[in-house]
Design a protein around this motif. Structure first.
Motif, short mmCIF file in Angstrom:
data_model
loop_
_atom_site.label_atom_id
_atom_site.label_comp_id
_atom_site.label_asym_id
_atom_site.label_seq_id
_atom_site.Cartn_x
_atom_site.Cartn_y
_atom_site.Cartn_z
N THR A 210 57.24 19.50 45.77
CA THR A 210 56.41 19.52 44.64
C THR A 210 56.62 18.27 43.48
O THR A 210 56.27 18.40 42.33
CB THR A 210 56.80 20.91 43.85
N ARG A 211 57.18 17.19 44.07
CA ARG A 211 57.44 16.07 42.97
C ARG A 211 56.05 15.53 42.75
O ARG A 211 55.74 14.87 43.98
CB ARG A 211 58.57 15.17 43.52
N VAL A 212 55.77 15.38 41.63
CA VAL A 212 54.28 14.61 41.26
C VAL A 212 54.52 13.78 40.26
O VAL A 212 55.16 13.82 39.43
CB VAL A 212 53.44 15.78 40.87
N GLU A 213 53.60 12.91 40.01
CA GLU A 213 53.77 11.70 39.03
C GLU A 213 52.02 11.53 38.89
O GLU A 213 51.22 11.63 39.85
CB GLU A 213 54.31 10.58 39.41
N ARG A 214 51.97 10.93 37.68
CA ARG A 214 50.39 10.75 37.42
C ARG A 214 50.50 9.33 37.11
O ARG A 214 51.25 8.45 36.57
CB ARG A 214 49.97 11.44 36.18
N ALA B 113 47.65 15.06 44.49
CA ALA B 113 48.41 16.49 44.33
C ALA B 113 47.41 17.25 43.50
O ALA B 113 47.99 18.41 43.59
CB ALA B 113 49.52 16.00 43.45
N GLU B 114 46.46 16.87 42.86
CA GLU B 114 45.58 17.88 42.23
C GLU B 114 43.98 17.35 42.45
O GLU B 114 43.75 16.26 42.60
CB GLU B 114 45.75 17.59 40.82
N ASP B 115 43.24 18.39 42.65
CA ASP B 115 41.77 18.30 42.87
C ASP B 115 41.19 17.28 41.65
O ASP B 115 41.69 17.49 40.61
CB ASP B 115 40.92 19.55 42.89
N ALA C 232 45.30 9.57 38.33
CA ALA C 232 45.37 10.67 39.24
C ALA C 232 46.78 11.21 39.54
O ALA C 232 47.79 10.31 39.55
CB ALA C 232 44.90 10.08 40.83
N ALA C 233 47.01 12.52 39.52
CA ALA C 233 48.05 13.17 40.05
C ALA C 233 48.39 12.93 41.50
O ALA C 233 47.68 13.61 42.31
CB ALA C 233 48.01 14.60 39.32
#
Length: 403
Positions: free
Chosen positions: A21-25, A37-39, A167-168
């Protein structure tokens, strides 16, 4: 020994914990190749107004009338202030907003002279022709790029049109590749050049991983040191070689000291039977690939990449169905994944000299799945997995033996 289907299910059941679940923008300009990671939803209707699809005249129809009074010019980025009455028109450019209740007549279907007050059309068009209506492509709130998409240039363009500036994306998993073997990169008549390292560098980079690479000889201490260094920071450790039954196949014996538990070792596939998958309680994974270069190419696609997908929102390589170009039967004892090319007439399996024939494998477009006992007639669909980072049809022209 697991069947291929059992191994696939075991891979799908792996749990990498919080690493998933590691996400960056990041800015869109740096997002190519990353997994969303996101719509991304559009913030307004598309088109946002009734838009002319070609240069010409926007006319307000009046029965069968073919002569229209010109009220002005509308260029892209401007609007016509006011309304048109039946029998009136404006000169309009592609992409400009079409006034309400108008139809666009292409410039080549009109007769007029600059400065004159009227335009003649050579036919009475159907109402609404050559206008893209507001919202006909998408409505505000529609998802245009879905979570889990690996972002290609076209996706970035759509995202920008949707109003996104960043974008994520899932963080790049860290993959540490440890190639093994005294023979690799050495000198002398029996030395083998390292083709596996560059192969995995390219494949993993194309998938958005941060790749670290080192080599270890067939020495227990050197291999242990290399693997311990890799295990300290990597989400996935990948080894090539050392997983079979030879006297120098030391990799399986290293798992306990690194804290990994074997998920499976050996699968009924060709090439790549000795493949090994292990997991650690903190979510790190260990993928031991055979040392043969074609086996590395195949098992990376079949086992490494689905494992990598756990760190990328469940992304997985995409199988497609392609008709076979000719009759083909597989009478071997293992599930075969044979390099094959998409050519005129369909899918053509490679003519190769076994799983050491990297030249023939690299000239293919991907892997065709041939279960034990499978028989195909020309035109029958077969499951095909395109190579990662490879454009179908962009391959070297090889001698007939290798095609």
């Amino acid at each position: 020994m697991l069947t291929f289907e059992e191994a696939v299910r075991a891979l799908a059941a792996l749990d990498v914990g919080a690493r998933a679940t590691r996400v960056e923008r990041i800015p869109l300009a740096r997002a190519r190749g990353r997994v969303l990671a996101e719509d991304i939803a559009i913030d307004q209707d598309q088109p946002g107004f009734d838009r002319a699809t070609m240069d010409g005249f926007a006319v307000c129809l009046d029965g069968q009338q073919r002569s229209f009074r010109i009220r002005g010019v509308v260029t892209a980025g401007t609007t016509f202030e006011g309304t048109l009455a039946p029998g009136e028109a404006v000169r309009i450019m592609t992409g400009a907003p079409a006034p309400a209740e108008t139809t666009v007549v292409p410039i080549e279907r009109t007769t007029f002279e600059e400065g004159q007050a009227t335009v003649e059309v050579d036919h009475v068009p159907d109402a609404g022709r050559n206008v893209a209506w507001r919202g006909e492509d998408a409505h505000a709130g529609d998802v245009l790029v879905a979570r889990g998409t690996r972002l290609a240039p076209a996706h970035l363009s759509v995202a920008a049109m949707a109003g996104a500036v960043d974008a994520a994306v899932f963080q790049r998993p860290v993959v540490s590749v440890v190639t093994t073997g005294d023979e690799v990169g050495g000198t002398g008549a029996a030395a083998i050049r390292d083709s596996n390292g560059p192969l995995l560098d390219g494949l993993l980079d194309a998938l958005g991983a941060d790749v670290q690479r080192r080599h270890a000889r067939d020495d227990e201490g050197e291999l242990a040191g290399a693997l311990e260094d890799a295990a300290a920071s990597a989400d996935i450790i990948v080894t090539t070689g050392g997983v079979s039954m030879g006297t120098h196949d030391l990799v399986p014996s290293m798992l306990d000291r690194l804290g990994f538990e074997t998920v499976f070792h050996k699968v009924q596939v060709q090439p790549g039977k000795p493949v090994l998958v292990a997991a650690r309680g903190d979510g790190a994974l260990f993928i031991g690939l055979p040392g043969n270069p074609v086996s590395v190419l195949a098992t990376a696609h079949l086992f490494l990449f689905p494992a990598l997908g756990h760190f990328l929102g469940g992304w997985a390589p995409r199988w497609i169905e392609v008709p076979m170009a000719s009759d083909y039967s597989h009478d071997g004892r293992r599930h075969l994944f044979l390099p094959a090319s998409i050519e005129t007439g369909g899918l053509r399996p490679a003519s190769w000299n076994g799983s050491g024939d990297l030249i023939a494998a690299a000239a293919a477009d991907g892997l065709v799945e041939l279960p034990v006992g499978a028989t195909f007639r020309a035109g029958d669909p077969a499951r095909f997995l395109p190579y990662i980072g490879h454009s179908i049809g962009e391959r070297a022209v090889l001698p007939p033996r290798q095609r």
